[in-house]
Scaffold this active site. Structure first.
Site, PDB file in Angstrom:
ATOM      1  N   LYS A 222     -37.322 -23.616  36.765  1.00 59.71           N
ATOM      2  CA  LYS A 222     -36.780 -22.260  36.639  1.00 59.71           C
ATOM      3  C   LYS A 222     -37.885 -21.441  36.015  1.00 59.71           C
ATOM      4  O   LYS A 222     -38.191 -21.574  34.820  1.00 59.71           O
ATOM      5  CB  LYS A 222     -35.526 -22.229  35.766  1.00 59.71           C
ATOM      6  CG  LYS A 222     -34.840 -20.862  35.835  1.00 59.71           C
ATOM      7  CD  LYS A 222     -33.829 -20.639  34.747  1.00 59.71           C
ATOM      8  CE  LYS A 222     -34.300 -19.494  33.867  1.00 59.71           C
ATOM      9  NZ  LYS A 222     -33.307 -19.069  32.871  1.00 59.71           N
TER      10      LYS A 222
ATOM     11  N   GLY B  34     -29.242 -13.171  27.090  1.00 63.34           N
ATOM     12  CA  GLY B  34     -28.553 -13.247  25.801  1.00 63.34           C
ATOM     13  C   GLY B  34     -27.819 -11.981  25.400  1.00 63.34           C
ATOM     14  O   GLY B  34     -27.271 -11.909  24.301  1.00 63.34           O
TER      15      GLY B  34
ATOM     16  N   ALA C 285     -28.510 -14.758  33.713  1.00 65.04           N
ATOM     17  CA  ALA C 285     -28.584 -13.982  32.464  1.00 65.04           C
ATOM     18  C   ALA C 285     -27.655 -12.776  32.425  1.00 65.04           C
ATOM     19  O   ALA C 285     -27.496 -12.053  33.397  1.00 65.04           O
ATOM     20  CB  ALA C 285     -29.997 -13.518  32.165  1.00 65.04           C
ATOM     21  N   GLY C 286     -27.050 -12.590  31.266  1.00 63.17           N
ATOM     22  CA  GLY C 286     -26.282 -11.386  30.981  1.00 63.17           C
ATOM     23  C   GLY C 286     -24.776 -11.517  31.089  1.00 63.17           C
ATOM     24  O   GLY C 286     -24.045 -10.624  30.665  1.00 63.17           O
TER      25      GLY C 286
ATOM     26  N   ASN D 276     -26.065 -19.309  29.839  1.00 61.45           N
ATOM     27  CA  ASN D 276     -26.181 -20.154  28.667  1.00 61.45           C
ATOM     28  C   ASN D 276     -25.409 -19.552  27.496  1.00 61.45           C
ATOM     29  O   ASN D 276     -24.388 -20.077  27.072  1.00 61.45           O
ATOM     30  CB  ASN D 276     -27.661 -20.339  28.299  1.00 61.45           C
ATOM     31  CG  ASN D 276     -27.892 -21.342  27.184  1.00 61.45           C
ATOM     32  OD1 ASN D 276     -26.974 -21.722  26.459  1.00 61.45           O
ATOM     33  ND2 ASN D 276     -29.098 -21.788  27.021  1.00 61.45           N
ATOM     34  N   THR D 277     -25.881 -18.391  27.014  1.00 54.07           N
ATOM     35  CA  THR D 277     -25.287 -17.807  25.811  1.00 54.07           C
ATOM     36  C   THR D 277     -23.813 -17.485  25.982  1.00 54.07           C
ATOM     37  O   THR D 277     -23.036 -17.621  25.022  1.00 54.07           O
ATOM     38  CB  THR D 277     -26.068 -16.543  25.414  1.00 54.07           C
ATOM     39  OG1 THR D 277     -27.464 -16.827  25.478  1.00 54.07           O
ATOM     40  CG2 THR D 277     -25.722 -16.107  24.006  1.00 54.07           C
TER      41      THR D 277
END
Lengths: 68, 267
Positions: free
Chosen positions: B108, B169, B195-196, B217-218
């Protein structure tokens, strides 16, 4: 003794130390890490025993950690 | 022999770089309070692809356990990232180190251009993509939501293009649905939004744009209860995918009665 840089920190080792010896001293299982020696990745872990370390060498020992 | 319900569900696999995945949710392994929480949440998410980062072993800690002490590489498909790299050269170096771990030749790819927004350096990203593709890597490229960059990454040989929903994040959800839709419509390779995504509704709306999957992830790791959120995200990704396949009704500016107008009683 020789002085080399391991993961960014100066470290003294006995002359004629091998990479396998360094990992042993650090308590690191070679199967769990990847090693870069003087900016060259050592892809074959079986060869760690025959890699001799010299004064001024740079060694990076990395592994996988959590990340996104 | 499926029931009507089963046949109406999406059973088509996600195919990236010739490899099939059942789950369209890909997850990161960072920021968890504990390794036990991480493993539980990832199992609850149903994800097969999990991202990991390459970092120095901490020589000052008696036992600096890498993540592979907790995640079984036979159970999950490890996707190493180049997070934290600000130049193409650095990203290539990290990718090569990751490949030398011996699991696969996938990466990635991140080349970051700005430390405050963590937005990508698209010139560096393209350069690193070309280098790594030439070396046989399967590159999944984390990029912004710019169509032209996405097209260039595809031309450069990326097996998947991964536009952001919003900054890494941030949990802001999808800021530009038009851009995401346009990228999906124009690219041949799978588009994975990366992301986001902050909560389940964000994930659902992203999938409703028709994209192939989401990497997050976050959104899971920073939830108060990551395991519950992992389940919510799994359902949201499936739900959004089904809604996309089902095809939503047209939007109308006026009401249209659902009940018959005829047969009303005389007043």
């Amino acid at each position: 003794m020789i002085t080399l840089t391991v993961n960014g920190t100066a470290r003294e080792l006995a002359r004629n130390s091998s990479l396998a010896g360094l990992l042993g001293e650090l308590g690191i299982d070679r199967r769990m890490v990847v090693v870069e020696h003087n900016r060259s990745i050592l892809r074959d872990r079986d060869l760690f025993d025959s890699v001799e370390l010299g004064s001024g060498d740079t060694v990076e020992i990395v592994h996988f950690v959590g990340g996104g | 022999m499926g029931t009507a319900l089963e046949t109406s569900l999406d059973v088509s696999p996600l195919v990236i770089g010739g490899r099939e995945f059942r789950s369209r949710l890909l997850v990161g392994t960072g920021k968890y309070a504990s390794n036990a929480d991480m493993v539980q949440a990832i199992e609850a998410s149903g994800a097969e692809v999990v991202t990991v980062a390459v970092r120095r072993v901490d020589l000052n800690r008696a036992s600096d356990e890498g993540i592979l002490h907790h995640l079984d590489p036979d159970q999950f498909f490890l996707l190493a990232n180049t997070a934290g790299c600000y130049t193409a050269d650095d990203a290539v170096r990290y990718a090569r180190l990751a490949r030398a771990a011996g699991f696969n030749e996938w990466v990635k790819l991140e080349v970051i251009g700005d430390s405050e927004t963590l937005l990508p350096d698209t010139a560096g990203l393209l350069e690193a993509t070309k280098t790594l593709v030439a070396e046989g890597f399967k590159v999944m490229a984390y990029t912004n939501d710019d169509l032209v960059t996405a097209l260039r990454l595809e031309d450069a040989g990326a097996v998947s293009v991964m536009p952001l929903a919003s900054p890494i994040g941030s949990g802001l959800g999808m800021l530009n649905p038009y851009a995401i839709r346009t990228i999906k419509q124009r690219l041949q390779v799978p588009v994975i939004v990366d992301a986001g995504v902050g909560t389940a509704s964000d994930a659902c709306v992203v999938m409703e744009q028709g994209v192939d999957g989401i990497l997050m992830n976050t959104g899971i790791a920073a939830a108060s209860d990551p395991v519950r959120m992992a389940v919510a995200m799994r359902l949201a990704v499936e739900s959004g995918r089904l809604a996309w396949l089902a095809g939503r009704m047209p939007r109308r500016e006026i009401a249209v009665a659902s009940s018959p107008i005829s047969g009303m009683l005389a007043s």
